[in-house]
Write an enzyme that holds these catalytic residues in place. Structure first.
Site, PDB file in Angstrom:
ATOM      1  N   GLY A 189      41.952  42.746  72.709  1.00  0.00           N
ATOM      2  CA  GLY A 189      43.253  43.120  72.158  1.00  0.00           C
ATOM      3  C   GLY A 189      43.234  43.539  70.708  1.00  0.00           C
ATOM      4  N   ASP A 203      44.498  54.775  59.799  1.00  0.00           N
ATOM      5  CA  ASP A 203      45.198  53.558  59.392  1.00  0.00           C
ATOM      6  C   ASP A 203      44.733  53.121  57.998  1.00  0.00           C
ATOM      7  OD1 ASP A 203      46.712  50.891  60.339  1.00  0.00           O
ATOM      8  OD2 ASP A 203      44.823  50.298  59.411  1.00  0.00           O
ATOM      9  N   LYS A 207      46.725  52.994  54.087  1.00  0.00           N
ATOM     10  CA  LYS A 207      46.738  51.817  53.225  1.00  0.00           C
ATOM     11  C   LYS A 207      46.084  52.119  51.885  1.00  0.00           C
ATOM     12  CE  LYS A 207      46.619  48.832  57.286  1.00  0.00           C
ATOM     13  NZ  LYS A 207      45.784  47.962  58.164  1.00  0.00           N
TER      14      LYS A 207
END
Length: 442
Positions: A189, A203, A207
């Site tokens: 997960g 991603d 940031k």
């Protein structure tokens, strides 16, 4: 004195993070009231799938009309955890126009359009907080924006994506290839069904843009960030790093130029020495290393994603924004007074690890060394290995075999290294450039 009228909160999104925010607001209502100085309550939750079962959340709070929810006159704070650019941007600006402050976990939106959002917040006397957008539960935005406001930050170096750190950690500790490590991350997960945003560095780049903007008081968007993913990292790269006493991490690196006239922001895999604190960051954890003039070296470490950690950051912002509401003030907004330009990747100076497939014959090393010298890139170490496993020997005749040549450089500009690699590819004796990886953290 405790204010009796509750501060009302609209929640946009009720997935993994949103549902945890709702749960904490409900179960810790008394503690939040005591910390804020007034009751705080959920006034509505906007979702896309109203029929979905949401344990512990009153059905009367659920709505599919997010725009009407943020336009309500009684809403004090909007918490946005739906992600993406639209409709999040429109909903946030609408909230500002109707007097609400905003807490967001939306890294993509802040990295792409943070300046406009801050301007809209300021124009309407509202707050925009987004601690959860960068590193989950790790307090990072607030320390950079407030605690280090009187200092000069020169560098931010960090692991800001848990999925990629898990993959590289498994490759390092088990010898697995990239695909095997990704499959394990997906099964546990940590990786999405479509892991592109993580493994291709999008991603982390978002940031990095946020961190650079705050750290250097200048405007940096995701388009300014040089980005490379980890899909090309091989077991051979991991092994080479180990031989150098290093490990491989996907790093977000934000730097002020030596002359202070510009900044750079980049995301890419890199080798870092095992002695560096970031080398010991394992599994899906995040860590960010900050270097400033007065405070020196600081490291922030913790879980960078997940419902509970991210909700913790959201709730921390919510408490701060609600306190500001009660005091009739706002917190620190955008600080972009330096307006420093973002320099190109070619200006970045670091070390490099280059692996070449070359003809296994005399004179190859001399040809390669000449190319490095002609482009102003100094060689630190060289290791040559025959593809049959034996070390290539001086004076050996060309039998049509191949050797692996690994070159580690001294510090050089990225532009110089790129031109060097281009010239190496033109050599008849260089069969291919197997990998190029930067060496950081020394």
């Amino acid at each position: 004195m405790m204010r009796t009228r509750p501060l009302k909160v609209a929640l946009l999104g009720c997935g993994v993070v949103g549902s945890e925010v709702a749960r904490i607001m409900t179960t810790h209502a008394d503690d939040l009231t005591a910390r804020i100085g007034a009751p705080v309550e959920l006034a509505g939750i906007a979702v896309r799938r109203p029929d979905r079962v949401r344990a512990g959340i009153p059905a009367e709070l659920i709505t599919t009309d997010a725009k009407e929810l943020v336009k309500r006159d009684d809403i004090d704070v909007v918490v946005e955890v739906i992600g993406g650019i639209e409709p999040a941007r429109t909903l946030i600006t609408t909230a500002f126009e109707h007097g609400a402050s905003v807490v967001s976990a939306n890294k993509a939106l802040v990295a792409a359009d943070g300046a406009a959002l801050h301007a809209a917040a300021e124009a309407n006397g509202a707050d925009l907080y987004y601690e959860a957008a960068v590193a989950g539960a790790i307090p990072l935005v607030r320390p950079l924006r407030e605690s280090l406001a009187g200092d000069k930050v020169n560098r931010v170096l960090g692991i800001v994506n848990g999925t990629t750190n898990f993959i590289l950690d498994k490759m390092d500790s088990t010898g697995a290839g990239y695909s095997e490590a990704l499959d394990e991350a997906t099964a546990l997960g940590y990786a999405e069904a479509d892991p592109t945003a993580d493994v291709e560095g999008f991603d982390a780049a978002a940031k990095a843009a946020i961190l650079a903007g705050i750290a250097f008081h200048t405007r940096v968007t995701i388009d300014d960030v040089h980005r490379e993913g980890l899909t090309e990292v091989t077991a051979s790269d991991i092994a080479s790093a180990k031989r150098m006493g290093c490990t491989v991490k996907l790093l977000a690196i934000c730097e002020r130029a030596a002359d202070g006239a510009s900044v750079t922001a980049r995301v890419h895999p890199a080798m870092i020495p095992l002695s560096h604190p970031l080398a010991s960051v394992r599994e899906a954890y995040n860590a960010v290393f900050v270097e400033s003039e007065a405070a020196g070296q600081l490291m922030f470490y913790g879980p960078g994603a997940g419902g509970s950690p991210t909700a913790s950051a959201v709730l921390g912002d919510l408490v701060a924004v609600c306190r500001n509401k009660l005091a009739g003030t706002t917190g620190p907004g955008e600080s972009a007074y330096t307006q420093l330009p973002v320099g190109p990747m070619g200006d970045v100076v670091t070390r490099y690890h280059i692996s070449l497939d070359v003809a296994d014959k005399p004179g190859v090393l001399a040809q390669v060394a000449t190319v490095f010298a002609e482009h102003g890139v100094s060689i630190d170490t060289v290791r040559q290995q025959s593809k049959d496993g034996g070390a290539a020997r001086s004076g050996e005749t060309d039998n049509g075999g191949e050797a692996s040549l690994v070159v580690v450089t001294h510090r050089a500009a990225d532009a110089a290294l790129s031109s060097t690699v281009g010239a190496l590819r033109d050599l008849d004796t260089v069969r291919g450039v197997a990998s190029i990886m930067r060496v950081e953290g020394e």
